[in-house]
Design a protein around this motif. Sequence first.
Motif, mmCIF file in Angstrom:
data_model
loop_
_atom_site.group_PDB
_atom_site.id
_atom_site.type_symbol
_atom_site.label_atom_id
_atom_site.label_comp_id
_atom_site.label_asym_id
_atom_site.label_seq_id
_atom_site.Cartn_x
_atom_site.Cartn_y
_atom_site.Cartn_z
ATOM 1 N N THR A 123 10.583 66.344 39.548
ATOM 2 C CA THR A 123 10.808 64.910 39.689
ATOM 3 C C THR A 123 10.622 64.251 38.327
ATOM 4 O O THR A 123 10.419 64.943 37.326
ATOM 5 N N THR A 124 10.714 62.925 38.289
ATOM 6 C CA THR A 124 10.738 62.207 37.018
ATOM 7 C C THR A 124 9.684 61.113 36.967
ATOM 8 O O THR A 124 9.255 60.589 37.997
ATOM 9 N N ASP A 126 9.999 58.113 36.064
ATOM 10 C CA ASP A 126 10.449 56.768 36.431
ATOM 11 C C ASP A 126 10.632 56.602 37.937
ATOM 12 O O ASP A 126 11.127 55.589 38.410
ATOM 13 N N HIS A 127 10.188 57.614 38.703
ATOM 14 C CA HIS A 127 10.273 57.557 40.167
ATOM 15 C C HIS A 127 8.994 56.897 40.696
ATOM 16 O O HIS A 127 8.228 57.491 41.466
ATOM 17 N N GLY A 178 21.196 59.598 43.994
ATOM 18 C CA GLY A 178 20.160 60.607 43.793
ATOM 19 C C GLY A 178 18.764 60.061 44.032
ATOM 20 O O GLY A 178 18.502 58.861 43.874
ATOM 21 N N ASN A 180 16.061 61.803 42.558
ATOM 22 C CA ASN A 180 15.226 62.415 41.515
ATOM 23 C C ASN A 180 14.204 63.393 42.086
ATOM 24 O O ASN A 180 13.065 63.467 41.621
ATOM 25 N N GLU A 200 24.651 68.059 31.705
ATOM 26 C CA GLU A 200 23.661 67.009 31.489
ATOM 27 C C GLU A 200 24.246 65.738 30.883
ATOM 28 O O GLU A 200 23.848 64.632 31.244
ATOM 29 N N ARG A 203 25.838 63.156 33.661
ATOM 30 C CA ARG A 203 25.161 62.925 34.938
ATOM 31 C C ARG A 203 25.537 61.581 35.563
ATOM 32 O O ARG A 203 25.463 61.407 36.776
ATOM 33 N N ASP A 256 14.954 54.455 41.016
ATOM 34 C CA ASP A 256 14.197 54.792 39.817
ATOM 35 C C ASP A 256 14.285 53.595 38.870
ATOM 36 O O ASP A 256 14.969 52.619 39.154
ATOM 37 N N ASP A 258 15.461 52.468 35.522
ATOM 38 C CA ASP A 258 16.284 52.729 34.346
ATOM 39 C C ASP A 258 16.561 51.473 33.530
ATOM 40 O O ASP A 258 16.800 51.555 32.331
#
Length: 275
Positions: A123-124, A126-127, A178, A180, A200, A203, A256, A258
């Motif tokens: 996971t990321t 920014d989640h 998505g 994430n 990548e 995306r 998320d 962004d």
Amino acid sequence: MELRPVTAASASAQTTRWHAILLAGDRPGGDPLAHAFGVASKSLVPLGGKPMLAHVLQTLLAHPQIGDVFVLAQDPELLFENPALSSFLADPRVRLETSGSGIASSIEGTLQRQWLDWPVLITTSDHVLLDKGTLDWFFDHSADCDVAVGMVDSHAFVADALETKRTWLRFRDVDVTGANLFALNSRSVFPALQYWRSLEANRKKPWRMAWKLGPTLLVSFLLRRLTLIEAFGAAGRKLGVEARPVRIPFARAGVDVDKLADHSLVESMLARQLQ
């Protein structure tokens, strides 16, 4: 490098214990959101009084099915100099990993260097709205395949009355964004990770991703001939893996941070949670 073999004892433990790789790096040239808030990394952008990374790390460490959490960034030690993050280093499950030139190669390197058993959650940072309910749902629906990818469909956003701009992938049966969340369940993912390197850069441009998977898939995608399940099946066959989408019924799982608009939305949602 050979990975540690999965024994019968460890196989039973895998049903309740996950490794997690938490992506906390920045794209080349820096991140606009980090610049806007005057911090060194997007992961350090403040939300609800603490860095984004702190929210996600706290959620992962609190979940009973998650063991070690590998924080992957260009300079992870620098991130944890932040006072709101430094305390996490007292937890032996928090492991810092230096990322490489790309996400896929960095994940592959972490899997090999650490000899991780399966399953592995990715996971990321920014989640920020990630919570136990979302993780429970994802864990419960991501087995019996090599790779599972979390998705949220547009109906969930309508049901939750959550208005926000997302990047939508449009299929014959559903529009999804998505979440994430990715589950890696077997060593069969290594060829797929190598192929991911070439995807990548695209995306946010799904038609280019489809082109790299073949013109037939691209035409089917553009004409919305494929259902979500059919598209994952076709892509998985190209990559040599069994891939499955996991449709998560919570709109917040598809949010998320962004952009500044995302930041404002999530800030307001966190404030309502505290009321």
